[in-house]
Design an enzyme around this catalytic site. Sequence first.
Site, PDB file in Angstrom:
ATOM      1  N   HIS A 177       0.881  -1.177   0.000  1.00  0.00           N
ATOM      2  CA  HIS A 177       0.000   0.000   0.000  1.00  0.00           C
ATOM      3  C   HIS A 177       0.916   1.224   0.000  1.00  0.00           C
ATOM      4  CE1 HIS A 177      -2.803   2.984   1.722  1.00  0.00           C
ATOM      5  NE2 HIS A 177      -3.781   2.145   1.458  1.00  0.00           N
ATOM      6  N   ASP A 254       3.134  -4.154   8.214  1.00  0.00           N
ATOM      7  CA  ASP A 254       1.883  -3.435   7.993  1.00  0.00           C
ATOM      8  C   ASP A 254       0.744  -4.429   8.240  1.00  0.00           C
ATOM      9  OD1 ASP A 254      -0.402  -2.288   7.048  1.00  0.00           O
ATOM     10  OD2 ASP A 254       0.418  -1.678   5.118  1.00  0.00           O
ATOM     11  N   GLN A 257      -4.431  -5.055   7.208  1.00  0.00           N
ATOM     12  CA  GLN A 257      -5.430  -5.994   6.680  1.00  0.00           C
ATOM     13  C   GLN A 257      -5.352  -7.341   7.392  1.00  0.00           C
ATOM     14  OE1 GLN A 257      -7.827  -5.111   4.717  1.00  0.00           O
ATOM     15  NE2 GLN A 257      -7.070  -3.173   3.884  1.00  0.00           N
ATOM     16  N   LYS A 280     -10.501   0.253  10.423  1.00  0.00           N
ATOM     17  CA  LYS A 280     -10.697  -0.990   9.661  1.00  0.00           C
ATOM     18  C   LYS A 280     -11.110  -2.140  10.575  1.00  0.00           C
ATOM     19  CE  LYS A 280      -7.183   0.207   6.217  1.00  0.00           C
ATOM     20  NZ  LYS A 280      -7.964   0.522   5.030  1.00  0.00           N
ATOM     21  N   CYS A 421      -4.854   2.559  -3.537  1.00  0.00           N
ATOM     22  CA  CYS A 421      -3.591   3.069  -2.972  1.00  0.00           C
ATOM     23  C   CYS A 421      -2.467   2.042  -3.117  1.00  0.00           C
ATOM     24  CB  CYS A 421      -3.745   3.465  -1.508  1.00  0.00           C
ATOM     25  SG  CYS A 421      -4.924   4.780  -1.259  1.00  0.00           S
TER      26      CYS A 421
HETATM   27  C1  LIG Z   1      -2.467  -2.745   3.665  1.00  0.00           C
HETATM   28  C2  LIG Z   1      -2.757  -1.331   4.080  1.00  0.00           C
HETATM   29  N1  LIG Z   1      -1.783  -0.587   4.604  1.00  0.00           N
HETATM   30  C3  LIG Z   1      -1.986   0.675   4.989  1.00  0.00           C
HETATM   31  C4  LIG Z   1      -3.207   1.265   4.851  1.00  0.00           C
HETATM   32  C5  LIG Z   1      -3.370   2.686   5.294  1.00  0.00           C
HETATM   33  O1  LIG Z   1      -4.325   2.807   6.290  1.00  0.00           O
HETATM   34  P1  LIG Z   1      -4.779   4.243   6.782  1.00  0.00           P
HETATM   35  O2  LIG Z   1      -5.284   4.957   5.560  1.00  0.00           O
HETATM   36  O3  LIG Z   1      -5.859   3.971   7.762  1.00  0.00           O
HETATM   37  O4  LIG Z   1      -3.603   4.916   7.347  1.00  0.00           O
HETATM   38  C6  LIG Z   1      -4.261   0.551   4.300  1.00  0.00           C
HETATM   39  C7  LIG Z   1      -5.583   1.182   4.093  1.00  0.00           C
HETATM   40  O5  LIG Z   1      -6.255   0.917   3.125  1.00  0.00           O
HETATM   41  C8  LIG Z   1      -4.033  -0.794   3.897  1.00  0.00           C
HETATM   42  O6  LIG Z   1      -5.005  -1.538   3.374  1.00  0.00           O
END
Ligand SMILES: Cc1ncc(COP(=O)(O)O)c(C=O)c1O
Length: 465
Positions: A177, A254, A257, A280, A421
């Site tokens: 992401h 990270d 998910q 989430k 993203c």
């Molecule tokens: C795998 C992953 N990493 C990071 C993020 C970023 O999350 P946030 O926008 O809540 O900071 C997301 C959000 O879609 C994600 O799916």
Amino acid sequence: MRSHGDPRRADSRHPATEAPVTIDLNHPTDTTMSAAGARTATLDEAAVERIRGDFPILSRTVNGHPLVYLDSGATSQKPRSVIDVERAYYEFSNAAVHRGAHTLAGEATELFENARATVARFVGAADDEIVWTSNATEGVNLVAYGMSNASLGRGGKAAERFRLGPGDEIVVTELEHHANLVPWQELALRTGATLRHIALDDAGRIRLDHAAEVIGERTRVVAFAHVSNVLGAVNPVAELVALAHGVGALVLLDACQSAPHLPVDLRALDVDFAVFSGHKMLAPTGVGVLYGRSELLNALPPFLTGGSMITTVGLTESEFLPAPMRFEAGTQRVSQAIALAAAVDYLEAVGLDRIAGWEAELGRRLHDGLAAIPGVRVLGPSPAEAERVGLASFVVAGIHAHDVGQFLDDRGIAVRVGHHCAQPVHRRFGVTATTRASAYLYNTVAEVDAAVEAVADARVFFGEA
Ligand SMILES: Cc1ncc(COP(=O)(O)O)c(C=O)c1O
């Protein structure tokens, strides 16, 4: 029922500590994975119906149809208990934490710190290893900017292991992401370090042979997603951690998910840092979590500076508090953190093992249903090739993702369209946009089937069938 606050110490009439978790699913604490690696615990339709009753938004209609919410990968819906806790905080307990001498401030501080303890236990961490952030994105930036500050000489000898310069390497994967990519690009630009990436195979699995080539003597940080928000597969954390630690590199996971969907024990995974977002996992927006091993957090120079993160402040210099407060500058997101703990209570009352099992079932049905439609290509490894969560990103030949999304929305089915993203992974598979359906504990088999049927109908509607 358990409340996220400490009912023995808080006022028993205190609604912020008494938000009910209405479900009582009597879930077994049995093993989560069978010998063959398949999840054994799961939910059933009756349990999911009861869960749905806790989520007010799920009873609304959209475009004349009952809402089918399949966009939890972007953000989840919130149960009444979480909404009630946040409201009750403002109605009964609102005060500045860590500062006031008055009773209300003491109560708010206690709720806030109890919430930290709840979240810490949820991911197998100690309380002082949990830093509140706005979201996962801020968590990655906090580590990257802390390393930047170390590279400028801040933090003394203790911060040496965070210092980067020309010749050092930061390693990510091709499926990240943007939140776990752009901050590392910026860190590389600021320090002169090189950013490298681990490639995927054609199925969308991280290539461990390539990881073993890329991760080497020069590697200082390896940052990767536990579960891809596009491909839906669970990545090989243990193998990547072993490679990184084998060369003395730090690991940032990270867990955006994964933490909402699977049992996650960060200590057992042996990562150095991890990030995830409250929104989430049934909690409000505005709160996220950075986990860091205690000795690392206490050695990493702070990112944001100002009030509440200091011990003494002179006109030219200041001293900082230990972690986690050295990273929590300024007035904090108190109601959101308390509501995140209520969300954790809710998830634990259902059981993460059962949520993971249910989502694996939904995910398999989604994947196989979509893949069986002519002209539909689902990205990522098949359920036979890798463990997947309940999300699937797909392209429909001849129809733009936005048109697919619009067609589904006309039936009340909410999915996400675009690059989610994660442009590089889309580029890797030769597409610019996909449609993504992502399920959570409140989704039913009928909803997944409705989405699959709508995609098949979209092909007819757009003249592609
Ligand atoms: C795998 C992953 N990493 C990071 C993020 C970023 O999350 P946030 O926008 O809540 O900071 C997301 C959000 O879609 C994600 O799916």
